[in-house]
Each structure stands twice: as structure tokens, then as C-alpha cells.
Design an enzyme around this catalytic site. Structure first.
Site, PDB file in Angstrom:
ATOM      1  N   GLU A  90       0.766  -1.136   0.045  1.00  0.00           N
ATOM      2  CA  GLU A  90       0.243  -0.028  -0.253  1.00  0.00           C
ATOM      3  C   GLU A  90       0.804   1.340   0.064  1.00  0.00           C
ATOM      4  O   GLU A  90       2.069   1.241   0.433  1.00  0.00           O
ATOM      5  CB  GLU A  90      -0.767   0.065   1.284  1.00  0.00           C
ATOM      6  CG  GLU A  90      -1.869  -0.972   1.195  1.00  0.00           C
ATOM      7  CD  GLU A  90      -2.554  -1.161   2.676  1.00  0.00           C
ATOM      8  OE1 GLU A  90      -2.668  -0.287   3.459  1.00  0.00           O
ATOM      9  OE2 GLU A  90      -3.122  -2.264   2.698  1.00  0.00           O
ATOM     10  N   CYS A 344      -2.163   1.114   8.356  1.00  0.00           N
ATOM     11  CA  CYS A 344      -1.294   0.298   7.974  1.00  0.00           C
ATOM     12  C   CYS A 344      -1.943  -1.149   7.673  1.00  0.00           C
ATOM     13  O   CYS A 344      -2.507  -1.752   8.564  1.00  0.00           O
ATOM     14  CB  CYS A 344      -0.125  -0.087   8.861  1.00  0.00           C
ATOM     15  SG  CYS A 344       1.187   1.158   8.524  1.00  0.00           S
TER      16      CYS A 344
END
Ligand code: SAH
Length: 366
Positions: A90, A344
């Protein structure tokens, strides 16, 4: 296997070009084109036959945007990047008054095991290469070129990422060599030329590597995920606290400050029943007194696989007030992209489980 060219310096690429029997100036041309975000097909300065030859043997853009989500709240974009081997990581693109900041990943997964974090749930799959980290920026720049028109009255150039934070999935200091290589690539004269003063590196506190980093002569801002005022509380959520004490971490921070002149940022995610009491704030203040630093407070973002809770705004304000009373510089970190699984590892997990579901429905689950 194809050669990944993104991780090479201009000098390394020239040497590589010579090994391929090409004139050295081709190496420089390819380097510049890669850092402009071009894939081989777009490298119009190269002869078509050479472009084809390179396409078969090498990789210029190792990172693609596989999915993106744009926050309706503040325009923050969360990317799911795919890598050449099918893994994905990501990144988060945020717009600030000073420009665009990209939060990048440094590993696929993470082996640090912090109990509040989604990135680490399945351990570390592999390190990212320097070229892949750079590729995350090139992919975000490409996105900006396509989506954001140049500003009126500006220089006619599309906006680009100007600030980088190593705060996506992974522990940057656990992938030390590739991260150092990446940082040096950022300031290559013909490359992206992102000032290392605009780069922040976040660690859960790998003490020996913090000392090593201080010797690299790279002016990056060091951020430390502290999340606790004492070792007992820290051990409850961060396995790394069994290896290094807060005192050892703070000593490494003082050393970093002495060597680089840069103040250290502490990350502190508040969790109800863990680290958010007034006395925790007082203890934190007493530990940090005299150290040139700043504390970023953030309510813990609950991850569904974990039992830890966040806190109310009132708790954040109370914690902040105590730190201010104790003359510790602190702010509540602006939470960006709250509506797009900004924490996260959350988007990657959501995408992976959606794919697993789809594969299951197809009867093709492996
Ligand atoms: N491994 C590095 C960098 C990646 S994590 C580190 O530990 O610093 C980036 C930041 O997000 C860290 O401060 C991490 O502790 C924090 N974080 C992870 N999961 C979180 C969650 N669910 N809520 C709030 N902060 C979280």
C-alpha cells in the site's frame, strides 16, 4: 528473470548499458526516462528495436497501481500497488499546503508483530527492493500527471510527490541496505531530486540500526513508534520491546540528534485501557524531558482482527493538555483518509480477502 533497472544509479545504469553492448550515453538516457516515469514503450529517445530488446530483458516501472480509493473527506488517495511477482503493498498520497506527500511501504508484510497493526498479521513475505520503493513514487507521480491538471499560474508542470514518509507496511530498518540505497537514489542529480530533508523514516525502534543510520550522513527525519511511557506497557503491544528498552531507544535518539541536528518525532497511538491515562502522559513527559523532540498523538485505529480499542476525542485532548503543561511539543496528528482504510495494511487485507472470496466463489481457490 528480467533485470530491474529502477534501483540503479545513473552510473550503474551506464555500466549496465555498456555490458549490454550499448553506448554508455544510452544508460543515462534510460535513467532519465525511468525517473520521468516512462516505460520502455514511451522512451521515444531510443530506437524502436532497442526499446523492444529492453522490454524483453528488463523492467523500467516495477510498480503498478492495482486499485485506488479517494477519500471524500480530504482527497487523500490510498493505493494498492502491485509488484512484478504478484505481491502487493500500500501507499497513501496526501496533499498538504507544501505539496504532495507519499507514504510508501518498505516490505510486503512485516515481522515486527505489533499487536495493533494490520500489516504484520501474516508476517513478512519479503523485502522491497530500492527500485520498488522508488517505483511507488513513480507510480504516484504518474497518477498525478493523469489526474491533476497543472496549477493555474504555475510552471505548467504536473504536480509531483515532493515529500516521502517510510510509514507504510514494513519496518524500514529491517530492510536496511535497500532503504539506504533508495534514499540515495532520491537525490541522484538526474533523478527525482527529492531532498532528504523532506523524507521521514519511521521505526519501531531497532536500536543498532538507529545508530547505524546516524552515521550515514543522510538528513532524514527519524520517527519512532513509541506508543508507551514505560517498558511494561510497551511489551503489552510491541514484541520489539522485549529486545530493546525505552531508555536504550531514547539514548539512540539523542545520538541521532547529536549527529544530524534533527529533532526526533515520536508516534503515540492512544488505546483505551492501555496507554491513554493522564499518568501515562505525565510519565511520557518525564521520560522525554530535555530531548529535542515532538510527539504525534493519534487515536489507535482499531483493526478488526485485533482486540485493541481506540480512544475518544476527549481522551486525546486530555493527553495532549498534560504534555503541553509539561512543555513537551505535541500535536494530534491529522488523520487523513479516515474513510478509506487508511491504517497500515488494512486496504491490502481488504483487497486480498475480497480476492480470496471471489476465487472461492469461482471454485478456483488455491
Ligand atoms: N515499522 C515502522 C513503520 C510502519 S507503521 C514503525 O513501526 O514505525 C507506521 C505507523 O503506524 C507506526 O507508528 C505504527 O505504530 C502505526 N500504526 C500501525 N497500526 C496502527 C493502528 N491500527 N492505529 C494507529 N497507528 C497504527
Amino acid at each position: 528473470m528480467k533485470t530491474e533497472l529502477t534501483g540503479m544509479t545513473a552510473a550503474e545504469l551506464s555500466a549496465w548499458a555498456r555490458e549490454q553492448g550499448l553506448p554508455a550515453f544510452r544508460g543515462k538516457q534510460i535513467f532519465q526516462a525511468i525517473h520521468r516515469g516512462e516505460d520502455f514503450a514511451e522512451m521515444s529517445s531510443l530506437p524502436a528495436a532497442l526499446r523492444e530488446q529492453l522490454r524483453e530483458s528488463a523492467v523500467a516501472q516495477p510498480v503498478r497501481i492495482r486499485a485506488e480509493r479517494v477519500s471524500r473527506l480530504d482527497g487523500t488517495v490510498k493505493f494498492l500497488f502491485s509488484l512484478e511477482d504478484g505481491n502487493c503493498v500500500e501507499g497513501v498520497l496526501m496533499k498538504y499546503h507544501y505539496g504532495y506527500s507519499l507514504c510508501i511501504s518498505t516490505q510486503v508484510g512485516c515481522r515486527m508483530g505489533c499487536r495493533f497493526c494490520a500489516s504484520t498479521l501474516e508476517g513478512c513475505v519479503r523485502n522491497l527492493s530500492a527500485g520498488e520503493m522508488l517505483g511507488e513514487i513513480l507510480a504516484a507521480d504518474r497518477y498525478l500527471r493523469e489526474k491533476e491538471p497543472p496549477e493555474e499560474g504555475g510552471d505548467g508542470q504536473a504536480p509531483r510527490v515532493s515529500h516521502v514518509v517510510l510509514m507504510g507496511s514494513g519496518e524500514p530498518l529491517d530492510n536496511y541496505d535497500q532503504v539506504m540505497k533508495f534514499l540515495r537514489l532520491l537525490r541522484e542529480p538526474d533523478g527525482l531530486r527529492i531532498s532528504l530533508r523532506n523524507v521521514s523514516l519511521s521505526t519501531c525502534g531497532l536500536v543498532p540500526e538507529m545508530y547505524r543510520l546516524a552515521e550515514e550522513n543522510l538528513p532524514v527525519t527519524l520517527c519512532v513508534s513509541l506508543h508507551a511511557p514505560n517498558d511494561e506497557i510497551r511489551r503489552r503491544t510491541m514484541p520489539i520491546a522485549n529486545r530493546y528498552t525505552i531508555s536504550e531507544i531514547l539514548e539512540a535518539c539523542r545520538n541521532y540528534l547529536r549527529k544530524t541536528g534533527r529533532r526526533v518525532i515520536f508516534e503515540y497511538a492512544l488505546s483505551e485501557g492501555v496507554n491513554s491515562r493522564e499518568e501515562d502522559a505525565r510519565e511520557l513527559a518525564s521520560r522525554l524531558r530535555g530531548l529535542q523532540c515532538h510527539v504525534n498523538l493519534i487515536p489507535l485505529n482499531p483493526v478488526k482482527e485485533r482486540s485493541l480499542k481506540g480512544v475518544t476525542e476527549k481522551t486525546v485532548s486530555r493527553f495532549l493538555r498534560v504534555l503541553e503543561e509539561e512543555h513537551i511539543s505535541a500535536t494530534r496528528r491529522r488523520e487523513m483518509g479516515d474513510d478509506i482504510e487508511g491504517a497500515c495494511g488494512q486496504l491490502r487485507r481488504a483487497a486480498l480477502s475480497a480476492e480470496e472470496r471471489a476465487a472461492g466463489e469461482d471454485g478456483a481457490a488455491g
